[in-house]
Design an enzyme around this catalytic site. Sequence first.
Site, short mmCIF file in Angstrom:
data_model
loop_
_atom_site.label_atom_id
_atom_site.label_comp_id
_atom_site.label_asym_id
_atom_site.label_seq_id
_atom_site.Cartn_x
_atom_site.Cartn_y
_atom_site.Cartn_z
N GLU A 28 -34.31 68.93 82.54
CA GLU A 28 -32.94 68.81 82.07
C GLU A 28 -32.22 70.14 82.26
O GLU A 28 -32.72 71.17 81.81
CB GLU A 28 -32.96 68.42 80.58
CG GLU A 28 -33.58 67.05 80.35
CD GLU A 28 -34.13 66.86 78.95
OE1 GLU A 28 -33.92 67.74 78.09
OE2 GLU A 28 -34.81 65.84 78.72
N SER A 58 -34.75 62.49 79.69
CA SER A 58 -35.83 61.49 79.65
C SER A 58 -37.16 62.23 79.71
O SER A 58 -37.87 62.19 80.70
CB SER A 58 -35.72 60.55 80.86
OG SER A 58 -34.47 59.91 80.92
N GLU A 59 -37.51 62.91 78.62
CA GLU A 59 -38.69 63.77 78.67
C GLU A 59 -39.97 63.04 79.09
O GLU A 59 -40.74 63.56 79.91
CB GLU A 59 -38.90 64.49 77.34
CG GLU A 59 -37.89 65.60 77.06
CD GLU A 59 -36.65 65.10 76.32
OE1 GLU A 59 -36.59 63.88 76.01
OE2 GLU A 59 -35.74 65.91 76.06
N ASP A 84 -40.69 71.63 71.04
CA ASP A 84 -40.53 70.64 69.97
C ASP A 84 -40.42 69.21 70.52
O ASP A 84 -40.66 68.26 69.80
CB ASP A 84 -39.26 70.96 69.18
CG ASP A 84 -39.23 72.40 68.71
OD1 ASP A 84 -39.41 72.64 67.52
OD2 ASP A 84 -39.05 73.30 69.57
N ILE A 86 -42.29 67.99 72.77
CA ILE A 86 -43.55 67.64 73.43
C ILE A 86 -44.08 66.30 72.92
O ILE A 86 -44.76 65.58 73.65
CB ILE A 86 -44.60 68.78 73.26
CG1 ILE A 86 -45.64 68.69 74.37
CG2 ILE A 86 -45.24 68.75 71.88
CD1 ILE A 86 -46.50 69.92 74.49
N HIS A 128 -36.25 72.83 66.70
CA HIS A 128 -36.12 73.67 67.90
C HIS A 128 -36.77 75.04 67.69
O HIS A 128 -36.37 76.01 68.33
CB HIS A 128 -34.64 73.87 68.26
CG HIS A 128 -33.98 72.68 68.87
ND1 HIS A 128 -33.67 71.55 68.15
CD2 HIS A 128 -33.58 72.43 70.14
CE1 HIS A 128 -33.08 70.66 68.95
NE2 HIS A 128 -33.02 71.17 70.17
#
Lengths: 323, 345
Positions: A28, A58-59, A84, A86, A128
């Site tokens: 991103e 869209s991790e 964070d 993950i 975060h």
Amino acid sequence: MEMTYRDALRQALADAMRDDPDVVIMGEEVGRYGGAYGVTKDLIRDFGPDRVIDTPISEPAIVGAAVGAAMTGLRPVAELMYVDFIGMTMDQLANQAAKIRYMFGGQIGVPMVLRTQGGTGRSAGAQHSQSLEAYVMHTPGLRLAMPATVADAYHLLRQALTKPDPVVFIEHKALYTMKEDVDLSAPALEWGKAAVRRTGDDLVIVTYSRQLHYALDAAKTLSAQGIEATVIDLRTLNPLDFETIRPHVERVGRVMVVSEGAMTCGVAAELAARITEECFDFLHDPVIRVAGEDIPISVSTQLESGSVPGPKLIAETAGRLFA
Amino acid sequence: MTLQHPIPGSNTDLHRLYQEMRRVRSFEERVGELFVRGQTAGSMLHLSIGEESAAVGVCAAMQPQDTFTTHHRGHGIFLARGADPARMMAEIGGKEAGYCHGKGGSMHIADMGLGHLGANAIVGGGIPTVVGAGLAARHKKTGAVSVAFFGDGATGQGILYESMNMAALWGLPVVFCCINNQYGMGTRIDQATANTRLHERAQAFGLNGETVDGLDVESVAAAARRIVDAARAGKPGFLAVDCYRFYGHARKDKSPYRDAAEEDAGRQKDPVAHARARLIAAGLVTAADLDALDAAIDAEMDATIDFTIAQAEPPLSSMFRDVYDPSEPEPEPVRTRLDRVLARE
């Protein structure tokens, strides 16, 4: 030459992309925006949008696509803006990337790097600011690097981009602007080796990432009190270089492990257990953990800095061992 | 790439498609038999009986350089792609001679030689893999399409939509193939979503999207060729193949959540029987010809059971192998560490 941690990371990416046409960056805001923390600034200009790929938010699919790309000939660097996030990616990271070589009987590896950053220091709040390296360290199959210095930011990232297995590379958000005078052409310490950053005969402090700098500050304070500390920077948590730690522990007999992550079941807990098991007969005191509080991180700067170790807590804790 | 079995796409005539489907059916029946005989390593066996046209029809549209991932019900797809059934059965049996040396099993079988990037036991887990494979194929100009096979259950997973969005956005050579057997474990598709016209979701993302009836394997192959060819040209697609899962979710599931009338009706939708009837009706072959073919296939698949039973389990020493690359040290066994720690005086 003098450069920042952020510049060293960018230099490592650029050099790796020049040396290996299969290195691509995806994540991103990595392209046009230049990275949320500016690490990938201008790389899209130099390498084009096919190699510096801006993705939707869209991790899971970013990490999943990196897995597929790594299995089919690319060497992707996926960027996760904050560690964070993950949890969003944990299936692709822990069930896919980490296990593919093993499940498939060694047919193929997943040579990808997941770059991310963590830690406190920017009043960024509970979602975060975390230090989640223990999640990664608890997953066999994933390598884990956490550079504390400008030189390591460069060299560990370059080395990560030659590794045959997936590497999670966690930067510290408070270190991006840190400057050092570095000669990147000088020989680098080997991947997987811990660095002894200071040597002393009274206490061993084992640490990594930003806490290295706090430990070195504390060591100065302690030195003025006549306590000389050895400070070991792990650099990579997987592989974990216990063989560099062991002789110092056996020589000195007093150990503190310092980590920003939450204390319970954290990296410090693993190291304390390991040192206790392996070096029990040499220890004068229990191995002491100085780690993050078992609480979420607050946006209040006072609560934020109070919830993780700092130079004062490290020095005071060490002092009490000798009281 | 060497193929142990000719690529099905080289000949999509009905006789050949029948043969491939019949092989899948026969193999799956023998997986069940292996289980009954207590020779499978895992308790997790998901048979694709009733879904043969999806595996065979789509594989018929693929080319040798193509890659794919499958879900947990993927035996038929791998077999249709040209897998060696003996090595497959050995893997399902957890034997050293299997495709993954017994470490993967039914749900984690893979073979890079045939472009099989892996079966997956996480619903939807293998879907984004093909986005990455599509990126790599374009970057390296291999001309390969990458196909994700998954079940209707995976349409409940967000990663499908993330992946379809990326594939469409970047114009990747990627196909999403949903084998809609109507059930995610015990939950029927209409109990899991309000809109069962699944291809419409793909169309909303800008992909080609079709649904095809899995009863007729030639229709599946034709639809798959449209979707796969367009993907190769840069327009990714989605193909839903409607079929019926003849048996339970896993080997021990007797499907108490669906009634006998529904199952009887569902099993009428048999792509193997349908192809057989059409071949005979068209006068292309006789029933006796097909009986002989069936017998030869059954004999080939019977041999996979004997082969598997005769194979050894992987040696205990292989346990620490392949966690990391062979150039790296293996993880230290717990027992070794305990011996060292407890040896202190």
